[in-house]
Design a protein around this motif. Structure first.
Motif, PDB file in Angstrom:
ATOM      1  N   PRO A  73       1.949  14.625   1.524  1.00  0.00           N
ATOM      2  CA  PRO A  73       1.998  15.956   0.931  1.00  0.00           C
ATOM      3  C   PRO A  73       2.959  16.194   0.140  1.00  0.00           C
ATOM      4  N   THR A  74       2.593  18.030  -0.438  1.00  0.00           N
ATOM      5  CA  THR A  74       3.100  17.379  -1.886  1.00  0.00           C
ATOM      6  C   THR A  74       4.384  18.102  -1.511  1.00  0.00           C
ATOM      7  N   GLU A  75       4.346  18.213  -0.392  1.00  0.00           N
ATOM      8  CA  GLU A  75       6.278  19.399  -0.731  1.00  0.00           C
ATOM      9  C   GLU A  75       7.285  17.669  -0.651  1.00  0.00           C
ATOM     10  N   LEU A  76       7.023  16.890   0.142  1.00  0.00           N
ATOM     11  CA  LEU A  76       7.359  15.628   0.785  1.00  0.00           C
ATOM     12  C   LEU A  76       7.224  15.088  -0.553  1.00  0.00           C
ATOM     13  N   ARG A  77       6.083  14.915  -1.206  1.00  0.00           N
ATOM     14  CA  ARG A  77       6.510  14.105  -3.048  1.00  0.00           C
ATOM     15  C   ARG A  77       7.950  15.237  -3.463  1.00  0.00           C
ATOM     16  N   ARG A  78       7.540  16.517  -3.524  1.00  0.00           N
ATOM     17  CA  ARG A  78       8.294  17.231  -4.805  1.00  0.00           C
ATOM     18  C   ARG A  78      10.068  17.013  -4.117  1.00  0.00           C
ATOM     19  N   ASP A  79      10.187  16.778  -2.494  1.00  0.00           N
ATOM     20  CA  ASP A  79      11.621  17.059  -2.135  1.00  0.00           C
ATOM     21  C   ASP A  79      12.328  15.380  -2.668  1.00  0.00           C
ATOM     22  N   LEU A  80      11.171  14.423  -3.055  1.00  0.00           N
ATOM     23  CA  LEU A  80      11.511  13.043  -3.089  1.00  0.00           C
ATOM     24  C   LEU A  80      11.741  12.957  -4.423  1.00  0.00           C
ATOM     25  N   PHE A  87       8.077   9.543  -6.357  1.00  0.00           N
ATOM     26  CA  PHE A  87       6.734  10.005  -5.394  1.00  0.00           C
ATOM     27  C   PHE A  87       5.764  10.357  -5.472  1.00  0.00           C
ATOM     28  N   ASP A  88       5.455   8.537  -6.249  1.00  0.00           N
ATOM     29  CA  ASP A  88       3.976   8.765  -5.617  1.00  0.00           C
ATOM     30  C   ASP A  88       3.878   7.802  -4.233  1.00  0.00           C
ATOM     31  N   ALA A  89       4.439   7.605  -3.735  1.00  0.00           N
ATOM     32  CA  ALA A  89       4.512   7.144  -2.707  1.00  0.00           C
ATOM     33  C   ALA A  89       3.428   7.099  -1.383  1.00  0.00           C
ATOM     34  N   LYS A  90       2.849   5.900  -0.672  1.00  0.00           N
ATOM     35  CA  LYS A  90       1.903   6.311  -0.155  1.00  0.00           C
ATOM     36  C   LYS A  90       1.887   5.334   1.146  1.00  0.00           C
ATOM     37  N   VAL A  91       1.173   6.586   2.120  1.00  0.00           N
ATOM     38  CA  VAL A  91       1.493   6.030   3.727  1.00  0.00           C
ATOM     39  C   VAL A  91      -0.320   5.094   3.653  1.00  0.00           C
ATOM     40  N   ARG A  92      -0.024   4.065   4.736  1.00  0.00           N
ATOM     41  CA  ARG A  92      -0.806   3.618   5.070  1.00  0.00           C
ATOM     42  C   ARG A  92      -1.648   3.506   6.212  1.00  0.00           C
ATOM     43  N   GLY A  93      -2.881   3.571   5.558  1.00  0.00           N
ATOM     44  CA  GLY A  93      -3.269   3.357   7.530  1.00  0.00           C
ATOM     45  C   GLY A  93      -2.738   2.946   8.379  1.00  0.00           C
ATOM     46  N   ASP A  94      -2.316   1.792   8.728  1.00  0.00           N
ATOM     47  CA  ASP A  94      -1.813   1.092   9.456  1.00  0.00           C
ATOM     48  C   ASP A  94      -0.293   1.459  10.148  1.00  0.00           C
TER      49      ASP A  94
END
Length: 100
Positions: A73-80, A87-94
């Motif tokens: 989410p944008t808010e989390l990327r901003r905080d990171l 801040f370009d971290a992604k969470v996999r569907g697994d």
């Protein structure tokens, strides 16, 4: 979904402790499914609970491979970013994470 495909009954649980003993009476086969967002520990807890009731023989069946990536989410990327973290971290569907 189980009922639509011929199961005699189906139950949705969040935790293994929610499995009622009466659901297992007279049952010979149990199917357990979970989505990509379900923590593995919860699935293992359900399997352990079923093993306690005599359903220890587990056969893993993969119906679909999930490899979706979800942007944080944008808010989390901003905080990171503010903390100097990627801040370009992604969470996999697994349930895993992919950090760049």
């Amino acid at each position: 979904m189980a009922l639509e495909h011929g199961a005699a009954s189906g139950h949705l649980v969040d935790y293994a402790e929610e499995i009622a003993d009466s659901w297992l009476d007279g049952v010979q086969t149990i199917g357990v499914t979970s989505g990509a967002s379900v923590p593995e520990v919860l699935v293992k807890d359900v399997l352990a609970r079923l093993a306690e009731r005599g359903f220890a023989d587990v056969e893993a069946v993969t119906a679909a491979e999930e490899s979706l990536l979800f942007a944080l989410p944008t808010e989390l990327r901003r905080d990171l970013k503010a903390r100097g973290m990627p801040f370009d971290a992604k969470v996999r569907g697994d349930g895993g994470a992919h950090l760049r």
